[in-house]
Design an enzyme around this catalytic site. Structure first.
Site, PDB file in Angstrom:
ATOM      1  N   ARG A 254      66.847 -73.199 -44.743  1.00 30.09           N
ATOM      2  CA  ARG A 254      65.914 -73.010 -45.854  1.00 30.09           C
ATOM      3  C   ARG A 254      64.603 -72.372 -45.387  1.00 30.09           C
ATOM      4  O   ARG A 254      63.851 -71.862 -46.208  1.00 30.09           O
ATOM      5  CB  ARG A 254      65.604 -74.361 -46.510  1.00 30.09           C
ATOM      6  CG  ARG A 254      66.802 -74.976 -47.191  1.00 30.09           C
ATOM      7  CD  ARG A 254      66.544 -76.427 -47.521  1.00 30.09           C
ATOM      8  NE  ARG A 254      65.550 -76.596 -48.556  1.00 30.09           N
ATOM      9  CZ  ARG A 254      65.819 -76.759 -49.855  1.00 30.09           C
ATOM     10  NH1 ARG A 254      67.055 -76.759 -50.262  1.00 30.09           N
ATOM     11  NH2 ARG A 254      64.859 -76.925 -50.733  1.00 30.09           N
TER      12      ARG A 254
ATOM     13  N   HIS B  78      56.556 -37.191 -54.706  1.00 32.32           N
ATOM     14  CA  HIS B  78      55.295 -37.509 -55.384  1.00 32.32           C
ATOM     15  C   HIS B  78      54.388 -38.378 -54.515  1.00 32.32           C
ATOM     16  O   HIS B  78      53.483 -39.025 -55.037  1.00 32.32           O
ATOM     17  CB  HIS B  78      55.575 -38.189 -56.725  1.00 32.32           C
ATOM     18  CG  HIS B  78      56.351 -37.319 -57.669  1.00 32.32           C
ATOM     19  ND1 HIS B  78      55.793 -36.226 -58.282  1.00 32.32           N
ATOM     20  CD2 HIS B  78      57.650 -37.361 -58.064  1.00 32.32           C
ATOM     21  CE1 HIS B  78      56.716 -35.631 -59.042  1.00 32.32           C
ATOM     22  NE2 HIS B  78      57.843 -36.292 -58.920  1.00 32.32           N
TER      23      HIS B  78
END
Ligand code: F6R
Length: 615
Positions: A27, A511
């Protein structure tokens, strides 16, 4: 994220607590600790910064011999990871020990009140505030411990799962939860508690998932009592069977869980698909859709909410649902959605995607969507987790426990279920032709074999990883269905190798990010032979003409990239909508081998948690 284990029974608690902490390591955490009520009546606490193995070393000379105890792995939120801030925390008089997951939002106010009343603190944590608050209430009111805990928990704001023990009381363990998971395992004359079922597997298969706002009083040789914290009514005890085996929690001969989970994908996708494609591939059967035919037939809009990798799966889900259901579809980060006052109506279906089923932001988004009257559908892996229990309906991805912190098989399972879902809903609404359903269903049924084929690229990817390990920045580019694949490939690399990587829609590169391209910054291009392939080719040429190195993932048999990209990896050709599943496998392997070359711990990358139970 933080993990809790507790034990009350006839065995030595310490051994069970340590083995439980090891199982919760996946975890993510940065310190660990254990508290045992010893047979001599003392309460002993031992903590260590770092791994559970450090805790074991620290505990070597300590008397931890008793049959009641609690333990914790901490993922720091309040205060740095160190021995002092690690759990369990004690009350000032040393009588109570508490482990806690979640965050107490009003801890500062409570702490000030306690300081004004002479209570002293040793740590910076909200957890110490809670245990001191419980002790304070008990001393002030002369009430029982159970009454003091319920009173304190009714006054705190935020999220908690707690386990509490008391010195001189080897027979009682108190647990409670609000918005943070807690499971009680019922053995023969013994009780286990844990944040999820993994520490309990192998001891018992009978579990109770504590519901929100419930508190349980566990007493040796007495019937378990569970009460609702809001009105103190007795809750029904709903005992469920867990179907996890110890083998599923082990590495099965692989060096790491992550590699095992990558290589498991032919099997996990077979499990995920089982029983869901019927009548010779002409029909998709998802019980969550069939039981709610009216909802899906009438719905006017779909909103997908998720975090991280599950959010990338949601982006692919958007394309699938748009293509096959002819509906407006939006995708939101759960953490943004929950605070955005979203416009929702009862005609909307919100689909929440989560591997763990415990992600705090996704749970909050679900609650908000339900308050606003939307129908909420969950796509989840962990059976019985909070998300499937808080949604109106849903589909499990059934890929088995994912232990590696970086999601791999859960991602491909999520995208597979979203494909099934889009086809099932499209079938119901009449927006997808039977031929298309059949074609894609055939492709889905062959996915296990297709992925076995892709996994054969592993040695080649390992070789290529040696070429790319030097890089400090990467660009991942894709278009259409594979723009999210690019995002996911970049996320995998950053998570486990700590190399900066950006995923971008290939055409957007010009871009802005094109300014970054030079010989030092490789680009990974996801370019299967799909409807945008020709467009991607010109994007690759833009990279090459600026001196950038290109690794391209292309469909087998398409050689037109050979003279443009520096390296090509051939994947089997599949229907366009299935390309993200197939193309993500080499990206998982590339990230994996680069991270291994750099000596990183791929299963437990720094700072990351598997189950993100704080917002
Ligand atoms: C990345 C990863 C995370 C999770 C995210 C959401 O590899 O695993 O980005 O996807 O924390 O978690 P779940 O899916 O459990 O809601």
């Amino acid at each position: 994220m933080c993990g809790i284990v507790g034990y009350l029974g006839h065995r030595q608690a310490y051994n069970i607590l340590i083995s439980g902490l090891h199982r919760l390591e996946y975890r993510g955490y940065d310190s660990a600790g254990v508290a045992v009520v010893n047979d001599d009546g003392s309460l002993e606490v031992c903590k260590a910064k770092g791994k559970v193995s450090n805790l074991e070393q620290a505990a070597a000379g300590v008397n931890l011999t008793g049959h009641l105890g609690i333990a914790h792995t901490r993922w720091a939120t309040h205060g740095e990871p160190n021995n002092i801030n690690a759990h369990p925390h004690l009350s000032q008089d040393g009588t109570l020990a508490l482990v806690h997951n979640g965050t107490i939002e009003n801890y500062a106010v409570i702490k000030q009140m306690l300081l004004d009343n002479g209570v002293e603190f040793t740590s910076e944590t909200d957890t110490e505030v809670l245990v001191q608050f419980i002790a304070y209430i008990r001393n002030e009111n002369g009430c029982t411990l159970f009454e003091a805990v319920t009173s304190a928990l009714r006054q705190v704001e935020g999220a908690f799962a707690i386990g509490l023990i008391e010195v001189n009381n080897p027979d009682t363990l108190i647990v409670a939860r609000k918005a943070s998971p807690l499971v009680i395992g019922l053995g023969d004359g013994e009780t286990f508690i844990a944040s999820d079922a993994t520490p309990i597997v192998g001891y018992t298969d009978k579990v109770i998932y504590l519901k929100d706002n419930e508190i349980a009083l566990i007493k040796r040789d007495e019937e378990l009592q569970i009460l609702d914290l809001t009105d103190f009514h007795k809750s029904d005890i709903d005992i469920q069977e867990i179907k996890l085996s110890l083998a599923q929690l082990e590495k099965g001969g692989y060096d790491t869980f992550m590699l095992k989970e990558i290589f498991e994908q032919p099997t996990t996708l077979r499990d995920c698909l089982r029983g869901r494609i019927v009548e010779e591939s002409s029909r998709i059967k998802l019980s969550g859709v069939e039981l709610n035919r009216d909802v899906f037939a009438k719905c006017k809009r779909i909103v997908l909410v998720a975090c991280g990798t599950s959010w990338h799966a949601a982006l692919i889900g958007k394309r699938l649902l748009q293509d096959f259901c002819n509906l407006p579809v939006e995708v939101e980060y759960a953490s943004e959605f929950r605070y955005s006052n979203p416009y929702l109506t009862p005609d909307d279906v919100v689909i929440a995607i989560s591997q763990s089923g415990e992600t705090a932001d996704t749970l909050a988004a679900i609650q908000l969507a339900r308050q606003k009257g939307a129908f909420v559908y969950g796509v989840c892996n962990v059976v019985g987790a909070s998300i499937p229990r808080n949604t109106d309906s849903g589909t499990y991805i059934h890929v088995g426990p994912e232990i590696g912190v970086a999601s791999t098989k859960a991602f491909t399972g999520q995208v597979t279920v979203l494909t099934l879902l889009a086809l099932a809903v499209g079938q119901l609404r009449g927006t997808v032709s039977p031929d298309t359903v059949k074609e894609i269903a055939d492709g889905l049924s062959s996915l296990p074999e297709t992925i076995e084929e892709v996994l054969k690229l592993s040695p080649r990817i390992k070789e290529l990883s040696n070429i790319f390990t030097y890089a400090r920045n990467f660009l991942y580019l894709g278009r259409g269905y594979n723009y999210p694949t690019a995002l996911e490939g970049a996320l995998k690399l950053k998570e486990i190798s700590y190399i900066h990587a950006e995923g971008y829609p290939a055409a957007e590169m010009k871009h802005g990010p094109i300014a970054l391209i030079d010989q030092e910054m490789p680009s990974v291009i996801i370019a299967p032979s799909d409807s945008l392939y020709d467009k991607v080719i010109s994007n690759v040429q833009q990279v090459k003409s600026r001196g950038g190195h290109v690794l391209a993932i292309v469909s087998k048999g398409n050689t037109s990239m050979d003279n443009i990209a520096d390296y090509c990896l051939d994947i089997p050709e599949v229907h366009e909508c299935l390309t993200p599943i197939v193309a993500s496998i080499p990206l998982q392997l590339l990230a994996y081998y680069i991270a291994i070359n750099k000596g990183k711990n791929v299963d437990m990358p720094r700072n990351l948690a598997k189950s993100v139970t704080v917002e």
